[in-house]
Design a protein around this motif. Sequence first.
Motif, PDB file in Angstrom:
ATOM      1  N   PRO A  25       0.873  -1.180   0.105  1.00 39.11           N
ATOM      2  CA  PRO A  25      -0.187  -0.066  -0.046  1.00 39.11           C
ATOM      3  C   PRO A  25       0.707   1.285  -0.144  1.00 39.11           C
ATOM      4  N   LYS A  26       0.304   2.221  -0.555  1.00 34.85           N
ATOM      5  CA  LYS A  26       0.915   3.580  -0.607  1.00 34.85           C
ATOM      6  C   LYS A  26       0.298   4.251   0.507  1.00 34.85           C
ATOM      7  N   VAL A  27       1.149   5.321   1.272  1.00 37.05           N
ATOM      8  CA  VAL A  27       0.163   5.975   2.423  1.00 37.05           C
ATOM      9  C   VAL A  27       0.965   7.272   1.996  1.00 37.05           C
ATOM     10  N   ARG A  28      -0.078   8.266   2.200  1.00 34.77           N
ATOM     11  CA  ARG A  28       0.193   9.829   2.003  1.00 34.77           C
ATOM     12  C   ARG A  28      -0.389  10.616   3.102  1.00 34.77           C
ATOM     13  N   LEU A  29       0.165  11.531   3.732  1.00 39.23           N
ATOM     14  CA  LEU A  29      -0.432  12.573   4.417  1.00 39.23           C
ATOM     15  C   LEU A  29      -0.724  13.607   3.726  1.00 39.23           C
ATOM     16  N   VAL A  30      -1.675  14.038   3.833  1.00 33.64           N
ATOM     17  CA  VAL A  30      -1.966  15.325   2.775  1.00 33.64           C
ATOM     18  C   VAL A  30      -2.769  16.542   3.566  1.00 33.64           C
ATOM     19  N   HIS A  31      -2.101  17.551   3.134  1.00 33.25           N
ATOM     20  CA  HIS A  31      -2.721  18.907   3.718  1.00 33.25           C
ATOM     21  C   HIS A  31      -3.388  19.647   2.618  1.00 33.25           C
ATOM     22  N   ILE A  32      -4.657  19.963   2.813  1.00 33.23           N
ATOM     23  CA  ILE A  32      -5.451  20.613   1.947  1.00 33.23           C
ATOM     24  C   ILE A  32      -5.817  22.139   2.249  1.00 33.23           C
ATOM     25  N   SER A  33      -5.560  23.118   1.587  1.00 37.94           N
ATOM     26  CA  SER A  33      -5.944  24.403   1.929  1.00 37.94           C
ATOM     27  C   SER A  33      -6.842  25.239   0.990  1.00 37.94           C
ATOM     28  N   GLY A  34      -7.504  26.267   1.347  1.00 38.95           N
ATOM     29  CA  GLY A  34      -8.406  26.912   0.596  1.00 38.95           C
ATOM     30  C   GLY A  34      -9.634  27.194   1.313  1.00 38.95           C
ATOM     31  N   LYS A  35     -10.804  27.022   0.710  1.00 37.71           N
ATOM     32  CA  LYS A  35     -12.114  27.068   1.176  1.00 37.71           C
ATOM     33  C   LYS A  35     -12.403  25.854   1.331  1.00 37.71           C
ATOM     34  N   VAL A  36     -12.173  24.900   2.412  1.00 37.23           N
ATOM     35  CA  VAL A  36     -12.266  23.549   2.497  1.00 37.23           C
ATOM     36  C   VAL A  36     -12.838  23.076   3.797  1.00 37.23           C
ATOM     37  N   GLN A  37     -13.025  24.084   4.364  1.00 34.48           N
ATOM     38  CA  GLN A  37     -13.963  23.771   5.702  1.00 34.48           C
ATOM     39  C   GLN A  37     -15.540  24.484   5.550  1.00 34.48           C
ATOM     40  N   GLY A  38     -16.416  23.885   5.888  1.00 32.24           N
ATOM     41  CA  GLY A  38     -17.925  24.415   5.985  1.00 32.24           C
ATOM     42  C   GLY A  38     -18.416  24.196   4.762  1.00 32.24           C
ATOM     43  N   VAL A  39     -17.839  23.200   3.863  1.00 33.34           N
ATOM     44  CA  VAL A  39     -18.394  22.634   2.580  1.00 33.34           C
ATOM     45  C   VAL A  39     -18.708  21.344   2.417  1.00 33.34           C
ATOM     46  N   SER A  40     -18.672  20.598   3.569  1.00 35.21           N
ATOM     47  CA  SER A  40     -18.543  19.131   3.742  1.00 35.21           C
ATOM     48  C   SER A  40     -17.536  18.272   3.005  1.00 35.21           C
ATOM     49  N   PHE A  41     -16.372  18.946   3.214  1.00 36.53           N
ATOM     50  CA  PHE A  41     -15.080  18.373   2.525  1.00 36.53           C
ATOM     51  C   PHE A  41     -14.633  16.895   3.208  1.00 36.53           C
ATOM     52  N   ARG A  42     -15.055  16.971   4.330  1.00 37.65           N
ATOM     53  CA  ARG A  42     -14.521  15.750   5.200  1.00 37.65           C
ATOM     54  C   ARG A  42     -15.362  14.664   4.931  1.00 37.65           C
ATOM     55  N   ILE A  43     -16.833  14.833   4.669  1.00 36.19           N
ATOM     56  CA  ILE A  43     -17.693  13.894   4.273  1.00 36.19           C
ATOM     57  C   ILE A  43     -17.413  13.532   2.893  1.00 36.19           C
ATOM     58  N   TRP A  44     -17.191  14.487   2.027  1.00 40.34           N
ATOM     59  CA  TRP A  44     -17.063  13.973   0.648  1.00 40.34           C
ATOM     60  C   TRP A  44     -15.724  13.324   0.565  1.00 40.34           C
ATOM     61  N   THR A  45     -14.638  13.497   1.325  1.00 40.36           N
ATOM     62  CA  THR A  45     -13.271  12.944   1.241  1.00 40.36           C
ATOM     63  C   THR A  45     -13.569  11.047   1.687  1.00 40.36           C
ATOM     64  N   LYS A  46     -14.471  11.115   2.739  1.00 41.77           N
ATOM     65  CA  LYS A  46     -14.702   9.771   3.320  1.00 41.77           C
ATOM     66  C   LYS A  46     -15.523   8.924   2.097  1.00 41.77           C
ATOM     67  N   THR A  47     -16.314   9.733   1.462  1.00 40.31           N
ATOM     68  CA  THR A  47     -17.167   8.988   0.419  1.00 40.31           C
ATOM     69  C   THR A  47     -16.234   8.795  -0.877  1.00 40.31           C
ATOM     70  N   GLN A  48     -15.450   9.463  -1.143  1.00 43.69           N
ATOM     71  CA  GLN A  48     -14.519   9.349  -2.317  1.00 43.69           C
ATOM     72  C   GLN A  48     -13.402   8.167  -2.085  1.00 43.69           C
ATOM     73  N   ALA A  49     -12.950   8.370  -0.841  1.00 39.40           N
ATOM     74  CA  ALA A  49     -11.830   7.297  -0.377  1.00 39.40           C
ATOM     75  C   ALA A  49     -12.393   6.006  -0.311  1.00 39.40           C
ATOM     76  N   GLN A  50     -13.786   5.849   0.327  1.00 36.28           N
ATOM     77  CA  GLN A  50     -14.393   4.551   0.299  1.00 36.28           C
ATOM     78  C   GLN A  50     -14.530   3.940  -0.995  1.00 36.28           C
ATOM     79  N   ARG A  51     -14.981   4.934  -2.143  1.00 39.29           N
ATOM     80  CA  ARG A  51     -15.299   4.265  -3.351  1.00 39.29           C
ATOM     81  C   ARG A  51     -13.985   3.879  -3.974  1.00 39.29           C
ATOM     82  N   LEU A  52     -12.844   4.368  -3.665  1.00 41.86           N
ATOM     83  CA  LEU A  52     -11.752   4.105  -4.303  1.00 41.86           C
ATOM     84  C   LEU A  52     -10.918   2.769  -3.336  1.00 41.86           C
TER      85      LEU A  52
END
Length: 94
Positions: free
Chosen positions: A5-32
Amino acid sequence: MTDDPKVRLVHISGKVQGVSFRIWTKTQAQRLGLTGWVRNEDDGSVTALIAGQDAAVSRMLKQFWNGPVGASVSRVVSEQASLDEAPTDFRITR
C-alpha cells in the motif's frame, strides 16, 4: 514490492471547511477502496491520511484539487507516511 500500500499524509488548503469536505473525502476514499482518516485543522485547512493501492492513492490526490461543490482548493501538499498510522477503515476525526 508493487502490491504494498501507498500511504500519504495530505494537507489541503483553501475554502475547504464548511463545505462538507470531510464527508466528501470519506465517500471518495471508500469508493476507491482507501483507508485512513480526514480532519479539520484550526487554521481552516483539512488534513487527510490516505492508504491503498498506488493508482487509487494517485487518483484521490488528483480529486482533492476539485473537492466537493462549494470548495475552492488552493493547495494540496502530500508527504509519505507510515502504514502504521492508517486505520483499517476510513474515518472522519476530530
